[in-house]
Design an enzyme around this catalytic site. Structure first.
Site, short mmCIF file in Angstrom:
data_model
loop_
_atom_site.label_atom_id
_atom_site.label_comp_id
_atom_site.label_asym_id
_atom_site.label_seq_id
_atom_site.Cartn_x
_atom_site.Cartn_y
_atom_site.Cartn_z
N PRO A 248 -9.08 -5.12 -8.06
CA PRO A 248 -9.02 -4.29 -7.01
C PRO A 248 -7.54 -4.71 -6.07
CG PRO A 248 -11.14 -4.80 -7.16
CD PRO A 248 -10.46 -5.67 -8.18
N CYS A 249 -6.97 -3.72 -5.60
CA CYS A 249 -5.77 -4.10 -4.70
C CYS A 249 -6.07 -4.20 -3.15
CB CYS A 249 -4.48 -3.26 -5.16
SG CYS A 249 -5.01 -1.42 -4.83
N ASN A 250 -7.39 -3.50 -3.01
CA ASN A 250 -7.60 -3.14 -1.32
C ASN A 250 -6.86 -4.31 -0.46
OD1 ASN A 250 -9.54 -2.35 -3.48
ND2 ASN A 250 -10.25 -0.96 -1.84
#
Length: 354
Positions: free
Chosen positions: A83-85
């Site tokens: 996940p790149c959040n």
């Protein structure tokens, strides 16, 4: 060799489509699906429907923090778009200090348990700058040391997918790792063979026309105000660069995100397709005063029209925006297969130092 692929954070299957469709003209070198995991139920259903309808139980719907990584079927390769959040320039950039930042470590755990021959890890360009660059250094170091066969030789590179014929300006760090005990070297494929491809968003969306019965092609209902605002915005402009009447201007203080009510320029690749966001972030047609349909967005991500996304309209929008462009992933997987097959291909030096 046939490489059995495991996936963490699999998303709707952009990476998997690229892997399964990778073709170097030698049936001895192929990638097949083995198992996948994602925390989102709709995403898992989309993946099952399109990637492994004959083996739906091979997709595990589970939060990675609660997922038992032991006793999964053996794999030869691993892909994980963690996940790149917490690394995205659009987000709060918490890096390792965020909820999602440390999730890459589950990819390292799989490498330690299963020792796959190679892996592909993917994240946003902002990963390099998170925690003053310390997060990226830590991730690379742990990937290098993973496994029980002496670690991995890693090749990180910031891929600008529009340079590879993809009709979208999408920049992603992709790290390819090959076990050090195997005498194979991966090289970053050159974008030069794709230089003459027409990757304008007009071409992607209109040629060929989207079938009338295509999946996920319902229009978004636009309010009267939004339509009036778009009527004043020229192709390539956004709500802040267009000459808007006072009553249609946005009351925004502080940062003014360039993608708000931004119309596509039909003669260029699209700007980055995102997975979520409020009003004004849906990507807007260059001529018609409306947001793109999910199918049009999927075309910018190079999903075939036969690819069916499952879930609500907003869920589908999120799935498409979080995916890796299918054809971009395919290029990278074909380069990996060629590396193992001993087939030379045009390559460039990585633009990221380990």
């Amino acid at each position: 060799m046939i490489y059995r692929l495991g996936e963490l954070f699999c998303g709707p299957g952009g990476i998997a489509w690229g892997a399964l469709n990778a073709d170097i003209g030698d049936d001895n070198y192929k990638i097949v699906h083995q198992w996948a995991n994602d925390y989102d139920k709709d995403t898992c259903e989309t993946y099952r429907y399109n990637i492994c309808s004959d083996n739906p139980k091979s997709v595990y719907h589970k939060d990675i923090r609660e997922f038992n990584l032991e006793n999964l079927p053996e794999i030869d390769a691993l892909a994980f778009g963690f996940p790149c959040n917490d690394y995205s320039v659009v987000g709060e950039q918490k890096g390792m200090d965020g909820v999602f930042g440390p999730l890459y470590s589950y990819g390292v755990k799989v490498l330690n348990i299963y020792n796959p021959i190679w892996f592909v890890a993917e994240n946003v360009g902002g990963l390099r700058n998170a925690n003053d660059g310390k997060a990226f250094t830590k991730i690379i170091d742990e990937l290098k040391k993973a496994g029980t066969h002496g670690g991995y030789t890693v090749v990180p590179h910031l891929y600008k997918f529009e340079e590879y014929g993809i009709p979208q300006a999408r920049h992603r760090i992709i790290i390819v790792g090959i076990r050090k005990d195997i005498d194979v070297a991966y090289h970053v494929p050159s974008p030069e063979p794709y230089a003459d491809i027409d990757n304008t968003c007009r071409k992607a969306i209109e040629d060929p026309p989207i079938p009338t019965d295509a999946f996920n092609n319902e229009l978004t209902k636009q309010s009267k105000t939004v339509i009036e605002r778009l009527d004043h915005i020229l192709p390539g402009q956004n709500a802040f660069t267009a000459d808007l009447p006072d009553e249609l201007k946005l009351n925004v203080h502080g940062a003014k995100i360039s993608q708000i009510y931004k119309r596509l320029d039909p003669d260029k690749p699209a700007y980055t397709v995102t997975g979520s966001g409020g009003g004004g972030t849906h990507i807007y047609h260059w001529k018609e005063s409306r947001a793109l349909t999910n199918r049009e967005r999927a075309r910018l991500q190079t999903f075939p029209d036969t690819y069916k996304f499952i879930g609500s309209k907003e869920s589908v929008r999120k799935q498409i925006g979080m995916a890796v462009p299918c054809k971009g992933a395919k290029i990278i997987f074909e380069a990996i297969l060629k590396s193992f097959a001993g087939i030379e291909y045009p390559s460039i030096e990585p633009n990221i130092n380990e």
